[in-house]
Design an enzyme around this catalytic site. Sequence first.
Site, PDB file in Angstrom:
ATOM      1  N   HIS A   1      -2.463   1.268  16.245  1.00 18.49           N
ATOM      2  CA  HIS A   1      -1.738   2.438  15.742  1.00 18.49           C
ATOM      3  C   HIS A   1      -2.644   3.342  14.920  1.00 18.49           C
ATOM      4  O   HIS A   1      -3.751   2.953  14.543  1.00 18.49           O
ATOM      5  CB  HIS A   1      -0.511   1.994  14.933  1.00 18.49           C
ATOM      6  CG  HIS A   1      -0.834   1.091  13.767  1.00 18.49           C
ATOM      7  ND1 HIS A   1      -1.195  -0.230  13.925  1.00 18.49           N
ATOM      8  CD2 HIS A   1      -0.848   1.316  12.436  1.00 18.49           C
ATOM      9  CE1 HIS A   1      -1.422  -0.773  12.732  1.00 18.49           C
ATOM     10  NE2 HIS A   1      -1.226   0.153  11.810  1.00 18.49           N
TER      11      HIS A   1
ATOM     12  N   LYS B   1       0.878  -1.174   0.000  1.00 18.06           N
ATOM     13  CA  LYS B   1       0.000   0.000   0.000  1.00 18.06           C
ATOM     14  C   LYS B   1       0.910   1.217   0.000  1.00 18.06           C
ATOM     15  O   LYS B   1       1.945   1.213   0.684  1.00 18.06           O
ATOM     16  CB  LYS B   1      -0.848  -0.009   1.267  1.00 18.06           C
ATOM     17  CG  LYS B   1      -1.818   1.156   1.419  1.00 18.06           C
ATOM     18  CD  LYS B   1      -2.471   1.088   2.809  1.00 18.06           C
ATOM     19  CE  LYS B   1      -3.548   2.132   3.019  1.00 18.06           C
ATOM     20  NZ  LYS B   1      -3.932   2.222   4.452  1.00 18.06           N
TER      21      LYS B   1
ATOM     22  N   ASP C   1      -3.523  -3.996  12.148  1.00 12.54           N
ATOM     23  CA  ASP C   1      -3.518  -4.478  10.764  1.00 12.54           C
ATOM     24  C   ASP C   1      -4.066  -5.900  10.710  1.00 12.54           C
ATOM     25  O   ASP C   1      -3.791  -6.698  11.595  1.00 12.54           O
ATOM     26  CB  ASP C   1      -2.094  -4.460  10.197  1.00 12.54           C
ATOM     27  CG  ASP C   1      -1.580  -3.033   9.971  1.00 12.54           C
ATOM     28  OD1 ASP C   1      -2.383  -2.083  10.067  1.00 12.54           O
ATOM     29  OD2 ASP C   1      -0.373  -2.883   9.705  1.00 12.54           O
TER      30      ASP C   1
HETATM   31  C1  OGA Z   1      -1.807   1.548   7.448  1.00 11.41           C
HETATM   32  C2  OGA Z   1      -0.986   2.281   8.432  1.00 11.41           C
HETATM   33  C3  OGA Z   1       0.846   3.722   8.932  1.00 11.41           C
HETATM   34  C4  OGA Z   1       1.696   4.783   8.339  1.00 11.41           C
HETATM   35  O1  OGA Z   1      -1.841   1.981   6.284  1.00 11.41           O
HETATM   36  O2  OGA Z   1      -2.390   0.511   7.830  1.00 11.41           O
HETATM   37  O3  OGA Z   1      -1.137   2.011   9.581  1.00 11.41           O
HETATM   38  O4  OGA Z   1       2.736   5.076   8.929  1.00 11.41           O
HETATM   39  N1  OGA Z   1      -0.094   3.195   8.024  1.00 11.41           N
HETATM   40  O5  OGA Z   1       1.337   5.352   7.316  1.00 11.41           O
HETATM   41 NI    NI Z   2      -1.879  -0.013   9.822  1.00  9.89          NI
END
Ligand code: OGA
Ligand code: NI
Length: 364
Positions: free
Chosen positions: A306, A231, A252
């Site tokens: 998070h 991603k 996640d």
């Molecule tokens: C996610 C995420 C964290 C970041 O996309 O699941 O937690 O540091 N990203 O961008």
């Molecule tokens: Ni995440």
Amino acid sequence: MLVTQVSLYIVGSLFCFVEKLRNKKIAFRMEFDRVQTIASLSFDKEAIPEEFIMPEKEQPAITTFRGLAPEIPAIDLSDPDQEKLVGLIADASKEWGIFQVINHGIPSDLIAELQGAGKKFFELPQEEKEVCARPRDSESIEGYGSKLLNDPQEKKTWVDHLFHRIWPPPSINYQFWPENPPSYREVNKEYAKYMRDVVDKLFTTLSLGLGLEGHVLKEAAGGEQIEYMLKINYYPPCPRPDLTLGVEAHTDLSAITILVPNEVPGLQIFKDDHWIEAKYIPDALIIHIGDQIEILSNGKYKAVLHRTTVAKDRARMSWPVFLEPPGELVVGPLPEFINKDNPPKFKTKKFKDYMYCKLNKLPQ
Ligand code: OGA
Ligand code: NI
């Protein structure tokens, strides 16, 4: 003759009409869907639209911990003392559910190229990014897009993303890999190649840390069929970073997530009742324990809660790779961790069913 002209005219107008509709659809999506577009309009007003303003209990200005906080463990993955390495990673995964690794074997030039290629993609004109858009009726999350809202009460978040698998080769859908910049594909293939050794090392170390044989966790998560879902998060500059979030609090759904950030801080983790900021270590990889490892270990390893905040003058970006079991694989607590004193803390189910419930916010 006349008949030909008339039919040509009809075909022409029809074509025009369809084209107009198509353009309108693109224009609509461009204007209202993408946070990057909304961000560029918001800056003149020095305000953000109401639907991005979080309730106070989630606003970063109010909820970020400002005192002296402990730091996420940083671990040298090249340490030849394996016992020590296993101990450090197991402790971090039990206590934090997250750690950073340095000396992981991925060349820093390659990380810079991965970041450069992703950044160039997000800086393309909007209509060029839409070429990779996730089709609206798609069952997969792959493609360029913004957060989909499940219900009208839900808040929008200050981020656009691009999802596509990078490994194993049969799972790759090149439809969602940008052709621009021209280096994009080569760089991402190379990154996947290097990532494989890191993945193996992490799974082995995590297995040993639970007293299992080295191969157990990787096999239980899908072995060679584990899918690497990349991603790219693009968090545009935001005139009111105090009021909104990039990604709301979550764990996640992956087994493990391996993330490269850019230099703009923003990742926060919830530890001992506080939201604390992750320190940026150049070239380090941030390793998140995801739900599937928490489940397999029956809660011995913790999936980290998070969220991300955004910045006022700079775009934040990050490149998580979610290591996911194939959809049909059944995942549940390993029998090694179940006995009469330790009943299973999680259900055993197919990964695709787990994902469906999680994405639709249904109980597991
Ligand atoms: C996610 C995420 C964290 C970041 O996309 O699941 O937690 O540091 N990203 O961008
Ligand atoms: Ni995440």
